[in-house]
Design a protein around this motif. Structure first.
Motif, PDB file in Angstrom:
ATOM      1  N   LEU A 156       4.703   1.643  -0.540  1.00  0.00           N
ATOM      2  CA  LEU A 156       5.433   0.696   0.295  1.00  0.00           C
ATOM      3  C   LEU A 156       5.151  -0.733  -0.148  1.00  0.00           C
ATOM      4  N   ASP A 157       6.202  -1.459  -0.573  1.00  0.00           N
ATOM      5  CA  ASP A 157       6.066  -2.874  -0.936  1.00  0.00           C
ATOM      6  C   ASP A 157       7.436  -3.516  -0.842  1.00  0.00           C
ATOM      7  N   ASP A 158       7.507  -4.712  -0.229  1.00  0.00           N
ATOM      8  CA  ASP A 158       8.800  -5.359  -0.052  1.00  0.00           C
ATOM      9  C   ASP A 158       9.254  -6.147  -1.278  1.00  0.00           C
ATOM     10  N   ASN A 159       8.378  -6.322  -2.259  1.00  0.00           N
ATOM     11  CA  ASN A 159       8.730  -7.068  -3.470  1.00  0.00           C
ATOM     12  C   ASN A 159       9.202  -6.078  -4.538  1.00  0.00           C
ATOM     13  N   ASP A 179       1.603  -2.070   1.370  1.00  0.00           N
ATOM     14  CA  ASP A 179       1.527  -3.522   1.441  1.00  0.00           C
ATOM     15  C   ASP A 179       1.317  -3.880   2.915  1.00  0.00           C
ATOM     16  N   ILE A 180       0.847  -5.082   3.182  1.00  0.00           N
ATOM     17  CA  ILE A 180       0.619  -5.487   4.581  1.00  0.00           C
ATOM     18  C   ILE A 180       1.786  -6.307   5.116  1.00  0.00           C
ATOM     19  N   MET A 181       2.150  -7.375   4.408  1.00  0.00           N
ATOM     20  CA  MET A 181       3.193  -8.279   4.880  1.00  0.00           C
ATOM     21  C   MET A 181       4.565  -7.699   4.548  1.00  0.00           C
ATOM     22  N   LEU A 182       5.321  -7.338   5.581  1.00  0.00           N
ATOM     23  CA  LEU A 182       6.642  -6.752   5.407  1.00  0.00           C
ATOM     24  C   LEU A 182       7.687  -7.565   6.165  1.00  0.00           C
ATOM     25  N   PRO A 183       8.932  -7.564   5.736  1.00  0.00           N
ATOM     26  CA  PRO A 183       9.954  -8.390   6.394  1.00  0.00           C
ATOM     27  C   PRO A 183      10.238  -7.975   7.833  1.00  0.00           C
ATOM     28  N   PHE A 235      -4.607   0.166   0.738  1.00  0.00           N
ATOM     29  CA  PHE A 235      -3.848  -1.074   0.892  1.00  0.00           C
ATOM     30  C   PHE A 235      -3.826  -1.823  -0.432  1.00  0.00           C
ATOM     31  N   LEU A 236      -2.635  -2.291  -0.813  1.00  0.00           N
ATOM     32  CA  LEU A 236      -2.451  -3.110  -2.004  1.00  0.00           C
ATOM     33  C   LEU A 236      -1.703  -4.348  -1.536  1.00  0.00           C
ATOM     34  N   SER A 237      -2.428  -5.443  -1.334  1.00  0.00           N
ATOM     35  CA  SER A 237      -1.855  -6.589  -0.628  1.00  0.00           C
ATOM     36  C   SER A 237      -2.345  -7.907  -1.210  1.00  0.00           C
TER      37      SER A 237
END
Length: 229
Positions: free
Chosen positions: A11-14, A57-61, A82-84
């Motif tokens: 999971l990653d928003d980038n 990821d931690i920060m998501l939209p 966690f990969l953040s």
């Protein structure tokens, strides 16, 4: 199951980072990768499928990786890494308190991610040789060998592939066509005699009396059957 065949959820928003993660893991030999780019998509996938490990990821939209981990822990004990880009030590502590197994701060080195994942997977899913007991011998799929009278008899690549298909359908009839297609591909015409030769060699390795097989039997006009108690 081999470690690198375990089913990983990422999971990653980038999109660029997601591509770097998936490409580096694929190059490292991981074969089963599923991705998501937001919390909504992640929760939907986690509700529909089962995974062996999650990279979050931690920060998501539309939310947070912490919320995704809380959701995971309601029904699963699978390891989570966690990969953040969040390097705040308090956030790292929070991740561990919620049940994370490891935490890597971006930017990351692909090799470090690979080694951390392998360490977690080996700890979470201890490898055991897959042994199939037959009369007078064992099939060891992890070592691609037959154990007979305390001797290890190696299987060729085709023998291994044929036995793997037959064992995956143990005690059921596998038709000639299905067996040929599974091992030689869709363009298998012309390999019928080769199949018979390989079956004969397998019987010599696994049967007490290859001329009167009790485990790898021919079902006349249909195919073969691997009989396992």
């Amino acid at each position: 199951m081999k470690i690198k065949n375990r089913k990983l959820f990422i999971l990653d928003d980038n999109p660029d980072i997601l591509q770097v993660i998936t490409e580096s893991l694929a190059i490292a030999g991981f074969t089963n990768l599923t991705t998501a780019n937001c919390q909504t998509q992640a929760l939907d996938l986690l509700n529909r499928e089962s995974f062996d490990l999650a990279i979050l990821d931690i920060m998501l939209p539309d939310g947070s990786g912490f919320e995704v981990l809380r959701h995971i822990r309601k029904k699963s004990t699978m390891p989570v890494l966690f990969l953040s880009a969040v390097s705040d030590i308090e956030k790292q502590y929070q991740g561990f308190e919620l049940g994370a197994d490891d935490y890597i701060v971006k930017p990351f080195r692909p090799k470090e991610l690979e080694l951390r994942l392998l360490s977690i997977l080996k700890r979470s899913y201890p490898q055991q040789d897959e042994l199939v007991q037959l009369t007078g011998c064992q099939i060891n799929f992890e070592r691609a060998a037959i154990i007979k009278e305390n001797q290890e008899i190696p299987l060729t690549a085709k023998e291994f592939s044929l036995l793997r298909v037959l064992y995956d359908h143990k005690n059921k009839i596998v038709t000639f066509d299905n067996l040929l297609a599974s091992v030689w591909g869709e363009q298998y015409q012309g390999y019928e005699n080769t199949l018979m030769a390989h079956i004969r060699k397998i019987r010599q390795k696994i049967e007490v009396n290859p001329s009167k097989p009790v485990h790898l039997t021919t079902i006349k006009g249909l195919g073969y059957q691997l009989r396992v108690d």
